[in-house]
Design an enzyme around this catalytic site. Structure first.
Site, PDB file in Angstrom:
ATOM      1  N   HIS A  40     -11.846  -2.152   3.574  1.00 50.55           N
ATOM      2  CA  HIS A  40     -12.406  -0.583   2.859  1.00 50.55           C
ATOM      3  C   HIS A  40     -10.882  -0.053   2.561  1.00 50.55           C
ATOM      4  CE1 HIS A  40     -15.276   2.700   2.945  1.00 50.55           C
ATOM      5  NE2 HIS A  40     -14.619   2.521   2.382  1.00 50.55           N
ATOM      6  N   HIS A  46      -7.823   0.735   5.572  1.00 49.28           N
ATOM      7  CA  HIS A  46      -8.119   0.134   7.284  1.00 49.28           C
ATOM      8  C   HIS A  46      -9.601  -1.155   6.369  1.00 49.28           C
ATOM      9  CE1 HIS A  46     -11.737   3.122   5.543  1.00 49.28           C
ATOM     10  NE2 HIS A  46     -12.863   1.787   6.519  1.00 49.28           N
ATOM     11  N   ASP A  48     -13.378  -2.717   8.396  1.00 56.96           N
ATOM     12  CA  ASP A  48     -15.009  -2.503   8.953  1.00 56.96           C
ATOM     13  C   ASP A  48     -15.279  -3.050   9.801  1.00 56.96           C
ATOM     14  OD1 ASP A  48     -14.267   0.646   7.653  1.00 56.96           O
ATOM     15  OD2 ASP A  48     -15.280  -0.421   6.381  1.00 56.96           O
ATOM     16  N   LYS A 185      21.369  -8.081 -11.169  1.00 55.71           N
ATOM     17  CA  LYS A 185      21.940  -6.518 -10.181  1.00 55.71           C
ATOM     18  C   LYS A 185      21.336  -5.437 -11.158  1.00 55.71           C
ATOM     19  CE  LYS A 185      26.049  -4.709  -7.081  1.00 55.71           C
ATOM     20  NZ  LYS A 185      25.588  -3.391  -8.021  1.00 55.71           N
ATOM     21  N   ASP A 187      20.455  -0.616 -10.050  1.00 58.70           N
ATOM     22  CA  ASP A 187      21.496  -0.103 -10.312  1.00 58.70           C
ATOM     23  C   ASP A 187      20.430   0.993  -9.127  1.00 58.70           C
ATOM     24  OD1 ASP A 187      22.960   1.415 -10.000  1.00 58.70           O
ATOM     25  OD2 ASP A 187      23.200   2.011 -12.057  1.00 58.70           O
ATOM     26  N   GLU A 329      24.124  -3.539 -14.930  1.00 55.36           N
ATOM     27  CA  GLU A 329      24.883  -3.550 -13.832  1.00 55.36           C
ATOM     28  C   GLU A 329      25.901  -4.230 -13.846  1.00 55.36           C
ATOM     29  OE1 GLU A 329      26.850  -1.710  -9.579  1.00 55.36           O
ATOM     30  OE2 GLU A 329      24.095  -1.432 -10.323  1.00 55.36           O
TER      31      GLU A 329
END
Length: 474
Positions: A40, A46, A48, A185, A187, A329
């Site tokens: 649910h 959660h 049920d 890579k 940043d 980078e």
């Protein structure tokens, strides 16, 4: 004599059946005892659990799902009885209605009843996913606990660990393509994600819980609701399609919930996922990188605020050139047979940079001149070497007006009399010293012969690295 109350009266009182597709239902008669577990995705994720009993479905909301291991009990909150038609219900409960959200059938089947008392229910489930003997016991009010009485079906299954330190890369030159894969890579800020029971917890390099900063990442927990996983990745803020650490700064240091919510809409981050460390009760740390990436790919983790970009096997030079052309980078080379070594800097991961960057400890500041008179002029920075804080220069450019004001307030609150620097060249005489508690990220062009940074440019403060962990630039 009045009529006996219908066991579904509470259920019906909470719903407008002209608005919701849920069944109104009638109290039925029992033949084989049936159960359903529904996932649910409402205001809070959660599950049920519903058991057929005396013509209705006695129901509990289980926030963390049905436990698979007897070592862990899960909370189960009893709710109103539901009609038997709910055994087959799935779909969307419209906004504005009780329980609004998406309902999916997680599992269903039959069960054997061993005991049914006011405060204890013992059953054996016979479902596709949920199997074995369980007991529900009342702890107070509507709160119950659900406990698995049988051993785990997967005998090797273990509880998900509380913490896994991220593996670190060494700086170096591009390795040969054979036996290596290559990734961009990013940043941003490193974050390990722990997902259990449809909920996510994000932990930084220094074990800070940074989950509340990035509410837009919480749906990732729901996307992996049927799994227990630990992911490794980077929280990144994009500006014009390019990662921007300065833009991320605006998200990293917020304390107001209202500001966090607002910026999560106007300046959302993306969680870039590049490794899978744990999957459904099993550590993957000892597996080679190539196997972990295959398992990660099977999870198909590409959503509105998370991505798992492809890795490139071979031809690292081409990816490095492409990253340079896009102003990124750099790249990270990862050996295909490399296991994951938590908390260690490994030669099996090599970061190859297009730009020289460093993390530095702030030990003081210089007052500004000209247009910055009366304000912060430059940070006075250093790094630790053999346990001593070594002076490494001044960073005065790269600030916005707002960032100047924010950082100056942080510095003034940390004022001290003497210099925290005990090694390297002497700082300028005009320095106002501070306790070495702040870590900044800078770009620089080179290192001088005396070990100071040439032309350092401020990128931002970071709170995911402890000052004492900041060493010499690589």
């Amino acid at each position: 004599m009045g009529m006996m109350p219908d066991r579904l009266d509470k259920y019906r009182a909470k719903r407008d059946f002209q608005e919701t597709p849920e069944p109104a239902g009638a109290v039925g008669s029992e033949d084989a005892l049936r159960f359903v577990v529904q996932e649910h995705s409402a205001r809070a994720m959660h599950w049920d659990l519903r058991l057929e009993h005396e013509g209705t479905l006695v129901s509990w909301a289980v926030p963390k799902g049905i436990p698979v291991d007897p070592k862990r009990n899960n909370l189960a909150v009893q709710t109103e009885d539901h009609p038997l038609e709910y055994l087959d219900f799935h779909g969307e409960i419209p906004a504005g209605n009780y329980g609004a959200g998406t309902m999916k059938i997680f599992d269903r089947g039959t069960y054997e009843l061993h005991k049914w008392r006011d405060k204890e229910v013992m059953v054996t489930f016979h479902g596709e996913r949920v199997r074995g003997r369980y007991v529900l016991f009342k702890t107070g009010g509507k709160n119950w606990m659900i406990h698995r009485m049988d051993p785990p079906e997967d005998a090797g299954r273990e509880l998900i660990p509380e913490q896994v330190e991220p593996m670190l890369a060494t700086a170096g030159d591009l390795p040969p393509s054979d036996g290596w894969a290559f990734e961009i890579k990013w940043d941003g800020v490193r974050a390990v994600a722990y997902i259990e029971g449809g909920r996510i917890r994000l932990s930084s390099r220094n074990r800070t819980n940074i989950t509340p900063r990035y509410p837009e990442l919480s749906p990732l927990g729901r996307a992996l609701s049927t799994h227990e996983v630990i992911l490794d990745g980077e929280v990144v803020s994009f500006e014009g399609g390019i990662p921007s650490f300065q833009r991320l700064q605006r998200r990293m240091h917020l304390t107001s919930e209202a500001q966090v919510r607002r910026l999560s809409q106007t300046e959302p981050v993306v969680y870039i996922i590049f490794d899978l460390l744990w999957l459904d009760g099993h550590s993957l740390l000892a597996l080679p990188y190539s196997d972990r990436r295959k398992l990660l790919a099977k999870l198909e983790l590409n959503g509105p605020a998370w991505q798992s970009p492809a890795h490139h096997v071979g031809d690292g030079a081409a990816l490095l050139a492409a990253s340079r052309a896009q102003g990124l980078e750099g790249i990270v080379a990862k050996r295909l047979d490399c296991p994951y070594t938590p908390g260690k800097r490994s030669s099996g991961w090599i970061k190859v940079k297009n730009k020289k960057t460093a993390d530095v400890v702030v030990g003081g500041w210089m007052p500004g001149e000209g247009g910055r008179t009366g304000r912060l002029g430059a940070l006075v920075v250093g790094f630790y070497e053999d346990g001593e804080l070594r002076y490494a220069g001044r960073a005065g450019s790269g600030f916005t007006d707002a960032e100047l004001k924010r950082v100056q307030a942080l510095l003034e609150a940390r004022a001290r009399e003497g210099s925290p620097f005990t090694a390297g060249p002497k700082p300028p005489k005009q320095v106002r010293y501070v306790e070495p508690e702040l870590v900044a990220s800078v770009e620089f062009t080179d290192m001088t012969n005396d070990g100071t940074l040439r032309h350092p440019v401020y990128k931002g403060l970071r709170d995911d690295i402890a000052p004492e962990d900041v060493g010499a630039p690589e």
